[in-house]
Every structure is written in structure tokens, then in C-alpha cells.
Design an enzyme around this catalytic site. Structure first.
Site, short mmCIF file in Angstrom:
data_model
loop_
_atom_site.label_atom_id
_atom_site.label_comp_id
_atom_site.label_asym_id
_atom_site.label_seq_id
_atom_site.Cartn_x
_atom_site.Cartn_y
_atom_site.Cartn_z
N ARG A 183 47.10 18.33 53.77
CA ARG A 183 45.75 17.91 53.41
C ARG A 183 45.23 17.02 54.54
O ARG A 183 45.99 16.49 55.35
CB ARG A 183 45.76 17.12 52.10
CG ARG A 183 46.22 17.92 50.88
CD ARG A 183 46.20 17.04 49.63
NE ARG A 183 46.56 17.80 48.43
CZ ARG A 183 47.80 17.91 47.96
NH1 ARG A 183 48.80 17.31 48.59
NH2 ARG A 183 48.04 18.61 46.87
N LYS A 190 49.25 13.79 47.16
CA LYS A 190 48.46 13.80 45.94
C LYS A 190 49.37 13.65 44.73
O LYS A 190 50.40 14.33 44.64
CB LYS A 190 47.67 15.11 45.84
CG LYS A 190 46.62 15.11 44.74
CD LYS A 190 45.76 16.36 44.83
CE LYS A 190 44.66 16.34 43.78
NZ LYS A 190 43.80 17.53 43.87
N HIS A 236 39.89 21.50 54.68
CA HIS A 236 40.72 21.96 53.57
C HIS A 236 40.84 23.48 53.55
O HIS A 236 41.80 24.02 53.00
CB HIS A 236 40.14 21.47 52.24
CG HIS A 236 41.18 21.32 51.17
ND1 HIS A 236 42.23 20.43 51.25
CD2 HIS A 236 41.33 21.97 49.98
CE1 HIS A 236 42.98 20.52 50.16
NE2 HIS A 236 42.46 21.45 49.38
N ARG A 268 44.09 24.61 54.97
CA ARG A 268 45.21 24.54 54.03
C ARG A 268 45.21 25.75 53.10
O ARG A 268 46.26 26.35 52.82
CB ARG A 268 45.13 23.24 53.22
CG ARG A 268 46.16 23.08 52.11
CD ARG A 268 46.02 21.69 51.53
NE ARG A 268 46.54 21.59 50.16
CZ ARG A 268 47.79 21.26 49.85
NH1 ARG A 268 48.66 21.03 50.80
NH2 ARG A 268 48.16 21.17 48.58
N HIS A 325 52.15 21.25 45.03
CA HIS A 325 51.49 21.44 43.74
C HIS A 325 52.44 21.08 42.61
O HIS A 325 53.62 21.46 42.63
CB HIS A 325 51.04 22.89 43.57
CG HIS A 325 49.88 23.26 44.43
ND1 HIS A 325 49.56 24.56 44.75
CD2 HIS A 325 48.95 22.48 45.06
CE1 HIS A 325 48.47 24.57 45.51
NE2 HIS A 325 48.10 23.33 45.72
N TYR A 369 45.82 31.52 44.84
CA TYR A 369 45.80 32.21 46.14
C TYR A 369 46.14 33.70 46.01
O TYR A 369 45.87 34.46 46.93
CB TYR A 369 46.75 31.53 47.11
CG TYR A 369 46.34 30.10 47.39
CD1 TYR A 369 45.19 29.81 48.12
CD2 TYR A 369 47.09 29.03 46.89
CE1 TYR A 369 44.79 28.50 48.35
CE2 TYR A 369 46.70 27.72 47.13
CZ TYR A 369 45.54 27.46 47.84
OH TYR A 369 45.15 26.17 48.06
#
Length: 335
Positions: free
Chosen positions: A151, A176, A282, A285, A308, A317
């Protein structure tokens, strides 16, 4: 009517005034080691909440006022779902962490619906065209976003000690959700990254010679390792061009490179490359994840590389693979 800045709790028995409410919020955020941006966002939302309720102290309000405030954001302010959720998090933090009040579940809130949008993904040729319009530090940072799946803030906050050339990997600290993870370091970036570290070391040595050379550390680490902030390993891989005064304690330090520099460089590179897609940092990514899927890597592996919490987030994706119409051959093409 009392001024907003006078919003305080009752005075102590000794007669001394307690810290103002917003200062209490700041102190609690810092005590818990949350990010500076979180502090700024929470303080901003608490201020807006108080002003929206005629500067009443939050201790004199509760669930009804919170419901009204958040519903107003969604219905009248037309804010995004993420913005409304941030406001809710700030107010729950205020009541639970600062005022010590447990609020009932707020079922009456009209939540802003989060639109279901597919992420923007560049083809490999488009990524090459974008990176081809960059040079120097912006090129290296953008290449890490695409080559390692970082990120934006994970890239600018990268520390020297978290680069492992021997294992060809990067360690992301406090990503995150506050999670650490490891991801790959592309072999093509090893030499440029070593050159960047050489330059960062020269900058650090000049700072040390001038009586500075310290870097910001989270409060808990700063207390545990009081001299670590001057060590080479804790320095930023991408240091700012000049030292600045830390707004939290006023000390002069060298922070990391401002992320807006990379954002502007990527935007300008997109325009020069003639890309029609609204690509941002982003987007690189997103492209990293999609291209790994195209290469046959499994979702669980990509989930770990991206950091994640749930594989369902990574599954988005699968819907943007570069196969055109989900891999289905159009009847027009069959002749």
C-alpha cells in the site's frame, strides 16, 4: 453558551481543571499507539459531533444523538460508507476509551451503502508504460507498489531493518488492521534499493553529525528502546528531504517522504503515458494481485502477500482477470 474549547469534564476535588476533551482523546489515541492519522480523524469527528449538538458535552449525550448525527451524514451529507464508518468508530472510541461508557448497539443508524465496484487494474503493458514515465525515487517506490503489493503508506513508512536482501523479502509493520506481514522483494529492485539505502545512510550520518539523526517511533517502542530512534535500522528507507518538527512533541526529526510526492508523480506519469484508466498508486497494488492470479498463484498465497484478513476480500480480483468476458468466447468470434 459556553465556547467549544471550554468543553470539559467536572473539575477535580483539588480544584485543578482536567484536560480538555479533545486533549483527552489525543492522549488516549497515543497511549494505545494508534496512528497519527487516526488521531487527526478521531479528533475531527468528535469536534464535528459536538458542534452539531450545540456544543453539548458528549457525557450529556448518548445513543440518540449519535444515531441522529450518523444518520444525518448518510441522508443529508451523502457521505460514503467508509466515511460514515470512520465517524462511527471515532464516536465509539470517544465513549468507550475516553468516557468509559458502553453504548448499546446502534440499530437505528441509516448506513450509507458501499457501492460494489471492481478495482481498476492495469494490463502488464500499461504498468510498463506507467513505470517507463517515472524515474529516480518515484520509480522505485511505484515499482515496489506493483512488484511487492505494498500500500502507499506501507511503502513510505518502510524502515531499513525491514528490508531483507538475503531472503529477498520485505516485512510490513503495522499494516492495515495493525497486522505485520512479509512479502517478496523483486530481484530487479535489489540493486536500486541498495543504492537508495546508501543515500539514506548518507543523509542519516549528516543528521547525526549535526546533532540530530533521530526518527519517530511508536510510543511503546520509544519507551522500551529509548535510544533506538537514532539507530540505522530504524531509519526510513525513503527519508524526507528536510527535517521537520514533530507536532506531537515538538522535536526536530527527519520523517519519511511525503506520500503526496509519489501520488503526484504517478498521476503525471499516467497522463504522459496516455492511459485512459483512472490509475492511482493503489491501482498498482490491484494490478499486482490480478497478475499473480493470471500466473496461476492460489488465492491464499495472494491473501497473505496482500495482508487481507479474509480471503473474500482477495476474491474480488478473480472478477477482473484479463480474460475478457470471464474467459467466455463471444459467438461473434466463432464465425
Amino acid at each position: 453558551m459556553a465556547s467549544f474549547h471550554a468543553v470539559e469534564g467536572p473539575a477535580s476535588l483539588e480544584g485543578a481543571q482536567p484536560p480538555r476533551l479533545l486533549d483527552q482523546v489525543r492522549a488516549r489515541v497515543r497511549r494505545l499507539g494508534l496512528a497519527r492519522r487516526t488521531e487527526e480523524a478521531y479528533v475531527g469527528w468528535v469536534r464535528r459531533f459536538i458542534l452539531a449538538n450545540d456544543k453539548r458535552h458528549p457525557a450529556d449525550m448518548g445513543a440518540a444523538e449519535i444515531e441522529s448525527f450518523l444518520t444525518g451524514l448518510a441522508v443529508h451529507g451523502n457521505v460514503s460508507a467508509s466515511t460514515q464508518n470512520q465517524a462511527l468508530s471515532a464516536l465509539l472510541f470517544l465513549y468507550k476509551q475516553v468516557l468509559g461508557v458502553e453504548l448499546p448497539w446502534l440499530d437505528g443508524i441509516s448506513r450509507a451503502r458501499k457501492p460494489q465496484r471492481l478495482p481498476v487494474v492495469l494490463t502488464r503493458a500499461e504498468v510498463a508504460a506507467l513505470l517507463g514515465e517515472l524515474a529516480g525515487t518515484p520509480w522505485l517506490m511505484a515499482s515496489l507498489l506493483y512488484g511487492s503489493g505494498l500500500r502507499l503508506m506501507e511503502c513510505v513508512r518502510l524502515r531499513v531493518k525491514d528490508v531483507d536482501f538475503g531472503q529477498s523479502e520485505l516485512t510490513v509493520r503495522q499494516g492495515k488492521g495493525g497486522k505485520d506481514r512479509r512479502t517478496m522483494l523483486p530481484s530487479t529492485l535489489i540493486a536500486p534499493l541498495q543504492a537508495q539505502l546508501d543515500e539514506a545512510r548518507r543523509i542519516h550520518q549528516r543528521d547525526l553529525d549535526a546533532g540530530f539523526g533521530r526518527v519517530w517511533l511508536p510510543d511503546a517502542l520509544a519507551r522500551k528502546y529509548p535510544r533506538a530512534d537514532a539507530e540505522w535500522g530504524w531509519q526510513y528507507v525513503f527519508p524526507a528531504s528536510a527535517r521537520s518538527h514533530d507536532p506531537r512533541d515538538g522535536q526536530e526529526r527527519r520523517h519519511h517522504l511525503d506520500e503526496s510526492r509519489l501520488q503526484r508523480a504517478v498521476k503525471q506519469a499516467r497522463l504522459r503515458a496516455g492511459l485512459a484508466k483512472p490509475a492511482t498508486c493503489h491501482t498498482l497494488r490491484h494490478s499486482f494481485a490480478t497478475h499473480l492470479l493470471e500466473d496461476g498463484y492460489d488465492l491464499r498465497t495472494i491473501q497473505e502477500l496482500l495482508g487481507h484478513a479474509d480471503v473474500s476480500t482477495t476474491q474480488i480480483y478473480t472478477h477482473v482477470l484479463n480474460r475478457g468476458g470471464r474467459g467466455v468466447v463471444s459467438p461473434l468470434d466463432r464465425g
